[in-house]
Design an enzyme around this catalytic site. Structure first.
Site, PDB file in Angstrom:
ATOM      1  CG  ASN A  85      -1.677   1.220   1.467  1.00 45.07           C
ATOM      2  OD1 ASN A  85      -1.798   2.048   0.565  1.00 45.07           O
ATOM      3  ND2 ASN A  85      -2.224   1.380   2.660  1.00 45.07           N
ATOM      4  CD1 TRP A  86       3.577   1.292  -2.756  1.00 48.93           C
ATOM      5  CD2 TRP A  86       3.449   2.382  -4.711  1.00 48.93           C
ATOM      6  NE1 TRP A  86       4.348   0.613  -3.672  1.00 48.93           N
ATOM      7  CE2 TRP A  86       4.297   1.254  -4.875  1.00 48.93           C
ATOM      8  CE3 TRP A  86       3.230   3.204  -5.815  1.00 48.93           C
ATOM      9  CZ2 TRP A  86       4.915   0.942  -6.092  1.00 48.93           C
ATOM     10  CZ3 TRP A  86       3.843   2.905  -7.020  1.00 48.93           C
ATOM     11  CH2 TRP A  86       4.688   1.787  -7.149  1.00 48.93           C
ATOM     12  CE  LYS A  87       0.223   3.311   4.952  1.00 45.06           C
ATOM     13  NZ  LYS A  87       0.182   3.449   6.385  1.00 45.06           N
ATOM     14  CG  HIS A 134      -5.664   1.500   5.421  1.00 44.03           C
ATOM     15  ND1 HIS A 134      -5.213   2.434   6.310  1.00 44.03           N
ATOM     16  CD2 HIS A 134      -4.626   0.667   5.182  1.00 44.03           C
ATOM     17  CE1 HIS A 134      -3.947   2.188   6.597  1.00 44.03           C
ATOM     18  NE2 HIS A 134      -3.561   1.116   5.927  1.00 44.03           N
ATOM     19  CD  GLU A 139      -2.898   5.227   7.024  1.00 42.04           C
ATOM     20  OE1 GLU A 139      -2.923   5.320   5.786  1.00 42.04           O
ATOM     21  OE2 GLU A 139      -1.924   4.738   7.641  1.00 42.04           O
ATOM     22  CD  GLU A 196      -3.393  -3.088   7.437  1.00 41.96           C
ATOM     23  OE1 GLU A 196      -2.245  -3.238   7.006  1.00 41.96           O
ATOM     24  OE2 GLU A 196      -4.090  -2.111   7.161  1.00 41.96           O
ATOM     25  N   GLY A 234       2.454   1.873  10.819  1.00 42.24           N
ATOM     26  CA  GLY A 234       3.327   3.029  10.663  1.00 42.24           C
ATOM     27  C   GLY A 234       4.014   3.448  11.944  1.00 42.24           C
ATOM     28  CB  SER A 249       5.490  -2.099  11.758  1.00 39.33           C
ATOM     29  OG  SER A 249       4.968  -0.806  12.044  1.00 39.33           O
ATOM     30  N   GLY A 287       2.899  -1.283   4.316  1.00 34.88           N
ATOM     31  CA  GLY A 287       2.856   0.148   4.022  1.00 34.88           C
ATOM     32  C   GLY A 287       4.249   0.671   3.740  1.00 34.88           C
ATOM     33  N   GLY A 288       4.878   1.190   4.765  1.00 36.19           N
ATOM     34  CA  GLY A 288       6.183   1.852   4.622  1.00 36.19           C
ATOM     35  C   GLY A 288       7.209   1.065   3.820  1.00 36.19           C
TER      36      GLY A 288
HETATM   37  C1  PEP Z   1      -0.650  -0.199   6.081  1.00 42.88           C
HETATM   38  O1  PEP Z   1      -0.684   0.946   5.692  1.00 42.88           O
HETATM   39  O2  PEP Z   1      -1.575  -0.981   5.778  1.00 42.88           O
HETATM   40  C2  PEP Z   1       0.479  -0.624   6.897  1.00 42.88           C
HETATM   41  C3  PEP Z   1       0.445  -1.812   7.426  1.00 42.88           C
HETATM   42  O3  PEP Z   1       1.493   0.269   7.058  1.00 42.88           O
HETATM   43  P1  PEP Z   1       2.949  -0.040   7.726  1.00 42.88           P
HETATM   44  O4  PEP Z   1       3.449  -1.300   7.076  1.00 42.88           O
HETATM   45  O5  PEP Z   1       3.778   1.164   7.379  1.00 42.88           O
HETATM   46  O6  PEP Z   1       2.721  -0.205   9.180  1.00 42.88           O
END
Ligand code: PEP
Length: 252
Positions: free
Chosen positions: A11-13, A97, A99, A169, A175, A215, A236-237
């Site tokens: 997920n590039w957000k 998600h 967010e 999640e 994040g 993460s 994500g990251g």
């Molecule tokens: C996400 O955005 O779904 C996520 C899991 O982010 P991260 O891996 O950065 O925690």
């Protein structure tokens, strides 16, 4: 039954414009080229879905979006329809998600509409669920997971579940650099699978993929993926770095 087909989704957000997104997609395709037995999905921003789909057309990587409306077209300012998503070359959608839930106030009812719309139009639909730190500390984790699963999937038929993936999640792990331990993740995944078995039946629960997100990094992916109910990752990251994402796809 055999192990479910692993899915690693990035997920590039709200990151990347055309040039850097296409470059990153090409680097990731190169880094993942040797692992065709693992399904890989990239979810760039809407604005570069077409370009990234084009760049990846000769690879095994599939493309998805990060949110989707339930209607085909109409007066829904600011929304993108499943038909538009497919027109841009994407085949999947992330829905619910944390967010979207936390920053934009999306409710289970709204998320359920998105899930049903995405499934109806044939998109592989990743429904995200997860508890906040406060909910975990108060002992409400399972209640939250059951609620979000039941409400998110309301009205989704058993035969449509082949197009649904659940992503667990924990909000406190997204994040933040904090990852659920492999025991915490496995416990939550097994619980969610049990809820799926109650809503549908055991075979559907056994076939549905449940991804872990929060993460995920090259340093923790191996132990997470070794858990029996973890069928992949939503990243994500680390999905913004081809080397890290490639290592995650190539978990041991
Ligand atoms: C996400 O955005 O779904 C996520 C899991 O982010 P991260 O891996 O950065 O925690």
């Amino acid at each position: 039954m055999g192990k479910r087909n692993t899915l690693i989704a990035g997920n590039w957000k709200m990151h990347t414009t055309v040039v850097d997104g296409c470059r990153l997609a090409m680097e990731i395709a190169k880094a993942c080229a040797d692992y065709p037995d693992r399904e890989v999905l990239l979810a760039p921003p809407f604005t570069i879905l077409s370009e990234v789909s084009h760049v990846l057309k000769d690879s095994e990587i599939i493309v998805g979006c990060q949110n989707v409306c339930w209607e085909e077209q109409g007066a829904f300012t600011g929304e993108i329809s499943p038909v538009m998503i497919k027109d841009a070359g994407a085949v999947a959608a992330i829905v619910g998600h944390s967010e979207r839930r936390q920053i934009f106030g999306e409710t289970d009812e709204l998320i359920n509409k998105r899930v049903k719309g995405a499934v109806k139009f044939g998109l592989l639909t990743i429904l995200c669920i997860g508890e906040t730190l406060d909910e975990r500390e108060k002992g409400h984790t399972f209640e939250v997971l059951e609620n979000q699963t039941r409400k998110g999937l309301a009205g989704v038929a058993a035969e449509e579940m082949a197009r649904v993936v659940i992503a667990y999640e924990p909000v406190w792990a997204i994040g933040t650099g904090k990852t659920a331990s492999k025991e915490q993740a496995q416990e939550a995944h097994a619980f969610i699978r049990g809820v799926l078995g109650q809503i549908y039946e055991k075979t559907i629960a056994e076939q549905t993929r449940i991804l872990y997100g929060g993460s995920v990094k090259p340093t923790n992916v191996d132990e997470l993926m070794a858990q029996p109910d973890i069928d992949g990752a939503l990243v994500g990251g680390a999905a913004l770095d081809a080397e890290s994402f490639g290592r995650i796809v190539n978990f041991k």
